[in-house]
Design a protein around this motif. Structure first.
Motif, PDB file in Angstrom:
ATOM      1  N   CYS A   1      36.802 -23.038  25.326  1.00 51.55           N
ATOM      2  CA  CYS A   1      35.626 -23.528  24.500  1.00 51.55           C
ATOM      3  C   CYS A   1      35.776 -22.494  23.181  1.00 51.55           C
ATOM      4  CB  CYS A   1      34.345 -23.212  25.134  1.00 51.55           C
ATOM      5  SG  CYS A   1      33.054 -23.972  24.035  1.00 51.55           S
TER       6      CYS A   1
ATOM      7  N   TRP B   1      26.015 -17.789  26.972  1.00 56.02           N
ATOM      8  CA  TRP B   1      26.378 -18.297  28.172  1.00 56.02           C
ATOM      9  C   TRP B   1      27.781 -18.230  28.817  1.00 56.02           C
ATOM     10  CZ3 TRP B   1      22.146 -20.175  25.253  1.00 56.02           C
ATOM     11  CH2 TRP B   1      21.107 -20.336  25.913  1.00 56.02           C
ATOM     12  N   ALA B   2      28.758 -17.865  27.738  1.00 54.33           N
ATOM     13  CA  ALA B   2      30.007 -17.902  28.044  1.00 54.33           C
ATOM     14  C   ALA B   2      30.442 -17.170  29.533  1.00 54.33           C
ATOM     15  CB  ALA B   2      30.963 -17.106  27.071  1.00 54.33           C
TER      16      ALA B   2
ATOM     17  N   CYS C   1      29.216 -17.204  22.135  1.00 45.93           N
ATOM     18  CA  CYS C   1      28.027 -17.910  23.084  1.00 45.93           C
ATOM     19  C   CYS C   1      27.682 -17.007  24.252  1.00 45.93           C
ATOM     20  CB  CYS C   1      28.729 -18.969  23.768  1.00 45.93           C
ATOM     21  SG  CYS C   1      27.668 -19.782  24.894  1.00 45.93           S
TER      22      CYS C   1
ATOM     23  N   HIS D   1      23.263 -28.058  24.166  1.00 41.21           N
ATOM     24  CA  HIS D   1      24.481 -27.236  23.976  1.00 41.21           C
ATOM     25  C   HIS D   1      23.991 -25.716  23.371  1.00 41.21           C
ATOM     26  CE1 HIS D   1      28.203 -25.800  22.124  1.00 41.21           C
ATOM     27  NE2 HIS D   1      28.737 -26.432  23.334  1.00 41.21           N
ATOM     28  N   PRO D   2      24.613 -24.616  23.822  1.00 39.09           N
ATOM     29  CA  PRO D   2      24.083 -23.254  23.206  1.00 39.09           C
ATOM     30  C   PRO D   2      24.057 -23.238  21.760  1.00 39.09           C
ATOM     31  CG  PRO D   2      25.794 -23.160  25.160  1.00 39.09           C
ATOM     32  CD  PRO D   2      25.605 -24.567  24.724  1.00 39.09           C
TER      33      PRO D   2
ATOM     34  N   PRO E   1      36.117 -27.439  27.391  1.00 35.81           N
ATOM     35  CA  PRO E   1      35.014 -28.199  28.161  1.00 35.81           C
ATOM     36  C   PRO E   1      35.083 -29.749  27.890  1.00 35.81           C
ATOM     37  CG  PRO E   1      33.831 -27.011  26.390  1.00 35.81           C
ATOM     38  CD  PRO E   1      35.302 -26.650  26.229  1.00 35.81           C
TER      39      PRO E   1
ATOM     40  N   CYS F   1      30.178 -28.590  27.275  1.00 36.50           N
ATOM     41  CA  CYS F   1      29.947 -27.392  27.365  1.00 36.50           C
ATOM     42  C   CYS F   1      30.037 -27.416  29.031  1.00 36.50           C
ATOM     43  CB  CYS F   1      28.669 -27.038  27.168  1.00 36.50           C
ATOM     44  SG  CYS F   1      27.974 -25.486  27.795  1.00 36.50           S
ATOM     45  N   HIS F   2      30.740 -26.442  29.770  1.00 36.24           N
ATOM     46  CA  HIS F   2      30.902 -26.353  31.044  1.00 36.24           C
ATOM     47  C   HIS F   2      29.790 -26.112  31.805  1.00 36.24           C
ATOM     48  CE1 HIS F   2      35.283 -26.164  30.847  1.00 36.24           C
ATOM     49  NE2 HIS F   2      35.289 -25.045  30.077  1.00 36.24           N
ATOM     50  N   HIS F   3      28.612 -25.399  31.146  1.00 35.29           N
ATOM     51  CA  HIS F   3      27.553 -24.934  32.013  1.00 35.29           C
ATOM     52  C   HIS F   3      26.158 -25.738  31.875  1.00 35.29           C
ATOM     53  CE1 HIS F   3      30.240 -21.829  33.540  1.00 35.29           C
ATOM     54  NE2 HIS F   3      30.564 -21.079  32.396  1.00 35.29           N
TER      55      HIS F   3
ATOM     56  N   CYS G   1      35.018 -20.405  30.246  1.00 37.45           N
ATOM     57  CA  CYS G   1      34.969 -20.707  28.995  1.00 37.45           C
ATOM     58  C   CYS G   1      35.964 -20.320  28.113  1.00 37.45           C
ATOM     59  CB  CYS G   1      33.591 -20.245  28.478  1.00 37.45           C
ATOM     60  SG  CYS G   1      32.323 -20.740  29.474  1.00 37.45           S
TER      61      CYS G   1
ATOM     62  N   PHE H   1      33.408 -21.985  21.111  1.00 38.39           N
ATOM     63  CA  PHE H   1      32.185 -21.437  20.770  1.00 38.39           C
ATOM     64  C   PHE H   1      32.057 -19.997  21.756  1.00 38.39           C
ATOM     65  CE2 PHE H   1      27.551 -21.047  21.113  1.00 38.39           C
ATOM     66  CZ  PHE H   1      27.129 -20.656  19.752  1.00 38.39           C
ATOM     67  N   HIS H   2      33.242 -19.746  22.607  1.00 35.12           N
ATOM     68  CA  HIS H   2      33.108 -18.945  23.778  1.00 35.12           C
ATOM     69  C   HIS H   2      32.848 -17.474  23.041  1.00 35.12           C
ATOM     70  CE1 HIS H   2      37.447 -17.773  23.973  1.00 35.12           C
ATOM     71  NE2 HIS H   2      36.898 -16.622  24.054  1.00 35.12           N
TER      72      HIS H   2
HETATM   73  S1  SF4 Z   1      31.568 -24.069  27.436  1.00 36.55           S
HETATM   74 FE1  SF4 Z   1      30.694 -21.975  27.870  1.00 36.55          FE
HETATM   75  S2  SF4 Z   1      31.178 -20.808  25.832  1.00 36.55           S
HETATM   76 FE2  SF4 Z   1      31.191 -23.199  25.359  1.00 36.55          FE
HETATM   77  S3  SF4 Z   1      29.259 -23.464  24.906  1.00 36.55           S
HETATM   78 FE3  SF4 Z   1      29.309 -23.915  27.215  1.00 36.55          FE
HETATM   79  S4  SF4 Z   1      28.769 -21.793  28.091  1.00 36.55           S
HETATM   80 FE4  SF4 Z   1      29.017 -21.491  25.824  1.00 36.55          FE
END
Ligand code: SF4
Ligand SMILES: Nc1ncnc2c1ncn2[C@@H]1O[C@H](COP(=O)(O)OP(=O)(O)OP(=O)(O)O)[C@@H](O)[C@H]1O
Ligand SMILES: [Mg+2]
Length: 341
Positions: free
Chosen positions: A290, A298-299, A296, A250-251, A308, A321-323, A303, A292-293
């Motif tokens: 999410c 990676w957002a 984040c 997770h980021p 997620p 986390c989606h990614h 997100c 955390f977007h």
């Molecule tokens: S779902 Fe998106 S915003 Fe949330 S942690 Fe994963 S990449 Fe980051």
């Protein structure tokens, strides 16, 4: 490093736990804990990490009955707390104890150490004064303190000695789960190791389960079998300690670990430093999708829209986390990559 969690008996199982407080400023509720599920087994330590305000202490206080869940279920030894009578619940609570950051918190300055040790046994009942005294003195020895310390007062002990007394206080209650909330944070760095060792020894002898809450990842990593990473009242990642430290998915976990300064042992030091921008949002008004977007690197648009799912991407290793993938996060978008150092 440890026995697989599934092979042991759960002492506590928590499903979809939420704890909300009224918010005086916004009129809405503070969602301090918002849909958290986990279990802790006999002899296991679950470390709980995350930034200030992420809900760690609220989870701990709810486990020991100092707070009521707003939603969700707590199951002790296979029995739901909701199905227990008040009397049964009170008896059960004795097996769930908490030790706090402030070593003074549970020690009355006007009582001798002996009186402080006897007090919880008096409340529990069922033992004569002589028995309680003997058990109290034995407990002092078990935590590495001399019996003559029993005649001292709180102010005559060092922080480490007081934290030892706090451990000795709960031993006669035969606890099954101990919530340790930042228990070494107030101690001098030079004695933290000793006190952590004592927690480990006591756990081994009594087969205790610990929920070990701390900001300091190096402390949590030293003592925990598994680690849960919290963000704004949710778990974002949960897995075996080595997985969380070496193969974080997770980021937010990656950011926490990358920010860890030098005291972390070399094998736990992480790659490039990743600085999280912005403050942790308010739990009274958490971000959409999410949580955390807003911070984040990676957002994506997804997100901000979609929460997620909590997925088990590797055996026993869950993440929201989606990614991310079982192999880890994809390369960070070039425009948000930190400068190499
Ligand atoms: S779902 Fe998106 S915003 Fe949330 S942690 Fe994963 S990449 Fe980051
Ligand atoms: N009794 C309360 N009434 C209202 N809000 C509360 C109460 N207790 C905690 N909160 C809020 O709930 C959120 C989570 O608090 P909590 O103390 O569980 O965080 P924490 O992760 O333990 O933080 P820290 O690392 O600073 O100890 C915070 O926003 C806090 O302000
Ligand atoms: Mg706290």
């Amino acid at each position: 490093m440890t026995t697989p969690q599934a092979a042991r008996t759960p002492v506590i199982e928590v499903s979809d736990l939420s704890v909300r407080f009224p918010s005086l400023d916004s009129g809405s509720e503070v969602r301090a804990v918002d849909g958290v599920s986990f279990s802790i087994s006999q002899g296991e330590t679950l470390g709980i990490i995350g930034e200030s305000g992420s809900g760690k202490s609220t989870i701990g206080r709810t486990l020991v009955g100092l707070l009521e869940p707003s939603d969700g279920e707590l199951v002790f030894d296979g029995r739901s707390s909701a199905s227990m009578s008040r009397r049964e619940w009170r008896a059960r609570r004795r097996a769930f104890q908490m030790i706090f950051q402030d070593p003074d918190a549970a020690l009355n300055p006007r009582m001798t150490i002996l009186q402080s040790l006897v007090e919880p046994m008096k409340i529990a009942g069922g033992r004569s004064a002589a028995e309680m005294r003997d058990i109290a003195l034995e407990s002092l020895e078990k935590v590495g303190l001399r019996r003559d310390m029993a005649q001292r007062y709180r102010h005559e002990l060092s922080g480490g000695q007081k934290q030892r007394v706090n451990i000795a206080r709960i031993l006669p209650l035969d606890p099954k789960l101990v919530v340790c909330d930042e228990v070494v944070a107030a101690l001098d760095v030079s004695i933290r190791g000793e006190v952590l060792n004592l927690f480990r020894e006591v756990q081994k002898e009594l087969g205790l389960a610990y929920a070990f809450i701390a900001h300091d990842i190096s402390v949590v990593a030293q003592i925990s079998d598994r680690i849960a990473v919290t963000y704004l009242g949710r778990f974002v990642e949960l897995g075996g300690t080595d997985d969380i430290i070496d193969r974080s998915l997770h980021p937010y976990t990656v950011a926490l670990l990358s920010a860890e300064p030098q005291p972390l042992p070399p094998e736990l030091r992480h790659r490039k430093r990743m600085v999280l921008e912005g403050d942790i949002p308010s739990p009274a008004n958490p971000p959409s999708g999410c949580r955390f977007h807003t911070r984040c690197p990676w957002a994506t648009a997804l997100c901000a829209e979609k929460d997620p799912e909590w997925r088990e991407l590797r055996p026993g290793h869950h993440v929201a986390c989606h990614h991310t993938t079982p192999e880890g996060l994809p390369p960070q978008p070039a425009d948000r990559r930190p400068p190499t150092d």
